[in-house]
Design a protein around this motif. Structure first.
Motif, PDB file in Angstrom:
ATOM      1  N   GLY A   8       0.765  -1.228   0.000  1.00 32.25           N
ATOM      2  CA  GLY A   8       0.000   0.000   0.000  1.00 32.25           C
ATOM      3  C   GLY A   8       0.798   1.280   0.000  1.00 32.25           C
ATOM      4  N   SER A  17      -4.911  10.845   0.967  1.00 28.63           N
ATOM      5  CA  SER A  17      -5.061   9.682   1.829  1.00 28.63           C
ATOM      6  C   SER A  17      -4.383   8.470   1.224  1.00 28.63           C
ATOM      7  CB  SER A  17      -6.543   9.363   2.053  1.00 28.63           C
ATOM      8  OG  SER A  17      -7.219  10.422   2.697  1.00 28.63           O
ATOM      9  N   ARG A  19      -3.860   4.013   2.307  1.00 30.28           N
ATOM     10  CA  ARG A  19      -4.084   2.929   3.250  1.00 30.28           C
ATOM     11  C   ARG A  19      -3.012   1.865   3.098  1.00 30.28           C
ATOM     12  NH1 ARG A  19      -9.248  -1.182   3.859  1.00 30.28           N
ATOM     13  NH2 ARG A  19      -8.320  -2.020   1.925  1.00 30.28           N
ATOM     14  N   SER A  21      -1.512  -1.902   4.300  1.00 34.26           N
ATOM     15  CA  SER A  21      -1.978  -3.191   4.768  1.00 34.26           C
ATOM     16  C   SER A  21      -0.803  -4.013   5.265  1.00 34.26           C
ATOM     17  CB  SER A  21      -2.685  -3.959   3.647  1.00 34.26           C
ATOM     18  OG  SER A  21      -3.816  -3.263   3.178  1.00 34.26           O
ATOM     19  N   TYR A  80      -4.559  -2.772   9.139  1.00 33.84           N
ATOM     20  CA  TYR A  80      -4.536  -1.659   8.211  1.00 33.84           C
ATOM     21  C   TYR A  80      -4.135  -0.375   8.923  1.00 33.84           C
ATOM     22  CZ  TYR A  80      -7.420  -4.874   5.502  1.00 33.84           C
ATOM     23  OH  TYR A  80      -7.907  -5.973   4.838  1.00 33.84           O
ATOM     24  N   GLN A  82      -5.042   3.432   7.930  1.00 28.58           N
ATOM     25  CA  GLN A  82      -5.654   4.437   7.075  1.00 28.58           C
ATOM     26  C   GLN A  82      -5.054   5.785   7.429  1.00 28.58           C
ATOM     27  OE1 GLN A  82      -8.047   4.157   4.530  1.00 28.58           O
ATOM     28  NE2 GLN A  82      -7.482   6.300   4.197  1.00 28.58           N
ATOM     29  N   ASN A  84      -5.019   9.745   6.595  1.00 31.45           N
ATOM     30  CA  ASN A  84      -5.716  10.870   5.990  1.00 31.45           C
ATOM     31  C   ASN A  84      -4.984  12.167   6.291  1.00 31.45           C
ATOM     32  OD1 ASN A  84      -7.831   9.129   5.133  1.00 31.45           O
ATOM     33  ND2 ASN A  84      -8.905   9.390   7.085  1.00 31.45           N
TER      34      ASN A  84
END
Length: 122
Positions: A8, A17, A19, A21, A80, A82, A84
């Motif tokens: 990712g 953004s 994400r 993994s 994960y 994430q 942002n």
């Protein structure tokens, strides 16, 4: 033993953004914590976030709190991150980690991923 496979990473514009993994190869004992660390060029590796595999408790570094979210899908043995509102200062190699909580909190987890590069342009 546990093998961690990350994916990712990439190049993203500031404010965007991404994400990440991290897939664990096998069963993680219930007491194990998983998380993310990062290392920027010329700097020491630093803590980003952790999540307890059995309890779902999360913990974030102040620098990413409110912008990053760590989550898990236990059926896939996957964690994960994430990310942002990314900033240029988030640029780093991001490493997945796993181990007993006592090892992770001191930056000495039992297992490390290979690292994935995240570059945030201004």
């Amino acid at each position: 033993q546990v093998q961690l496979v990350e994916s990712g990473g990439g190049l993203v514009q500031a404010g965007g953004s991404l994400r990440l993994s991290c897939a664990a190869s096998g069963r993680t004992v219930s007491s194990y914590t998983m998380g993310w660390f990062r290392q920027a060029p010329g700097k020491e590796r630093e803590f980003v976030a952790t999540i307890n595999w059995s309890g779902g408790t999360t913990y974030y570094a102040d620098s990413v709190k409110g912008r990053f979210t760590i989550s898990r899908v236990n059926a896939k043995n996957t964690v994960y991150l994430q990310m942002n509102s990314l900033k240029p200062e988030d640029t780093a190699v991001y490493y997945c980690a796993a181990g007993q909580a006592s090892t992770v909190v001191v930056g000495r987890p039992h297992y490390w991923g290979q690292g994935t590069q995240v570059t945030v342009s201004s």
